[in-house]
Design a protein around this motif. Structure first.
Motif, PDB file in Angstrom:
ATOM      1  N   GLN A  39      -5.026  -3.165  -1.072  1.00 25.88           N
ATOM      2  CA  GLN A  39      -6.440  -3.085  -0.716  1.00 25.88           C
ATOM      3  C   GLN A  39      -7.289  -3.658  -1.840  1.00 25.88           C
ATOM      4  O   GLN A  39      -7.036  -3.389  -3.022  1.00 25.88           O
ATOM      5  N   THR A  40      -8.283  -4.436  -1.450  1.00 21.62           N
ATOM      6  CA  THR A  40      -9.272  -4.943  -2.385  1.00 21.62           C
ATOM      7  C   THR A  40     -10.625  -4.343  -1.998  1.00 21.62           C
ATOM      8  O   THR A  40     -10.827  -3.952  -0.844  1.00 21.62           O
ATOM      9  N   PRO A  41     -11.543  -4.278  -2.943  1.00 24.61           N
ATOM     10  CA  PRO A  41     -12.848  -3.660  -2.669  1.00 24.61           C
ATOM     11  C   PRO A  41     -13.530  -4.299  -1.463  1.00 24.61           C
ATOM     12  O   PRO A  41     -13.587  -5.525  -1.346  1.00 24.61           O
ATOM     13  N   GLY A  42     -14.015  -3.473  -0.573  1.00 24.04           N
ATOM     14  CA  GLY A  42     -14.752  -3.957   0.583  1.00 24.04           C
ATOM     15  C   GLY A  42     -13.892  -4.419   1.733  1.00 24.04           C
ATOM     16  O   GLY A  42     -14.423  -4.845   2.769  1.00 24.04           O
ATOM     17  N   TYR A  93      -2.159  -1.716  -5.028  1.00 21.83           N
ATOM     18  CA  TYR A  93      -0.994  -1.648  -4.148  1.00 21.83           C
ATOM     19  C   TYR A  93      -0.577  -0.189  -3.961  1.00 21.83           C
ATOM     20  O   TYR A  93      -0.502   0.580  -4.922  1.00 21.83           O
ATOM     21  N   TYR A  94      -0.291   0.148  -2.710  1.00 22.98           N
ATOM     22  CA  TYR A  94       0.092   1.497  -2.323  1.00 22.98           C
ATOM     23  C   TYR A  94       1.399   1.475  -1.543  1.00 22.98           C
ATOM     24  O   TYR A  94       1.731   0.482  -0.905  1.00 22.98           O
ATOM     25  N   CYS A  95       2.090   2.604  -1.562  1.00 27.61           N
ATOM     26  CA  CYS A  95       3.244   2.757  -0.684  1.00 27.61           C
ATOM     27  C   CYS A  95       2.999   3.928   0.271  1.00 27.61           C
ATOM     28  O   CYS A  95       2.228   4.845  -0.024  1.00 27.61           O
ATOM     29  N   ASN A  96       3.645   3.861   1.407  1.00 28.01           N
ATOM     30  CA  ASN A  96       3.571   4.920   2.399  1.00 28.01           C
ATOM     31  C   ASN A  96       4.624   4.597   3.452  1.00 28.01           C
ATOM     32  O   ASN A  96       5.297   3.565   3.387  1.00 28.01           O
ATOM     33  N   THR A  97       4.766   5.450   4.427  1.00 25.80           N
ATOM     34  CA  THR A  97       5.608   5.077   5.547  1.00 25.80           C
ATOM     35  C   THR A  97       4.924   3.938   6.298  1.00 25.80           C
ATOM     36  O   THR A  97       3.725   3.684   6.107  1.00 25.80           O
ATOM     37  N   GLY A 107      -2.057   4.614  -6.125  1.00 31.64           N
ATOM     38  CA  GLY A 107      -1.876   3.169  -6.130  1.00 31.64           C
ATOM     39  C   GLY A 107      -1.652   2.632  -7.533  1.00 31.64           C
ATOM     40  O   GLY A 107      -1.790   3.355  -8.525  1.00 31.64           O
ATOM     41  N   THR A 108      -1.335   1.354  -7.594  1.00 28.80           N
ATOM     42  CA  THR A 108      -1.158   0.680  -8.882  1.00 28.80           C
ATOM     43  C   THR A 108      -1.889  -0.655  -8.823  1.00 28.80           C
ATOM     44  O   THR A 108      -1.747  -1.413  -7.859  1.00 28.80           O
TER      45      THR A 108
END
Length: 114
Positions: A39-42, A93-97, A107-108
């Protein structure tokens, strides 16, 4: 309690590489299709890649051929090897199912800049 802990981000020059890790706990990790998102802002969070319980992988067009997703079910950990990074890969960057069953972690941050 479900926990998803992302790590491995940083600042890298265009063309560089990073390896992200996602440590999962509190659920039966091997039985879930897992995914990396960014995800990026906006902008809305978008799916980057996912990996099935059997290890089959799928990538968004914008990372195909550059990123590799993998998982180690013995360690309840998922990885994202990112090569040939571009400035447009800059994001959290995020992780999830794959179906985002759990609350999002911190996130990182990945920043690609010269």
């Amino acid at each position: 309690q479900v926990q998803l802990v992302e790590s491995g981000g940083g600042l890298v020059q265009p063309g560089g590489s990073l390896r992200l890790s996602c440590a999962a706990s509190g659920f039966d990790f091997p039985t879930y299709v897992m995914g990396w998102y960014r995800q990026t802002p906006g902008k809305q969070r978008e799916l980057v890649a996912f990996i099935t319980t059997g290890g089959n992988t799928n990538y968004a067009d914008f990372v195909e051929g550059r990123f590799t997703i993998s998982r180690d079910n013995t360690k309840n950990t998922m990885y994202l090897q990112m090569n040939s990074l571009k400035p447009e890969d800059t994001a959290v960057y995020y992780c999830n199912t794959k179906f985002a069953n759990w609350n999002w972690g911190q996130g990182t941050q990945v920043s690609v800049s010269s």
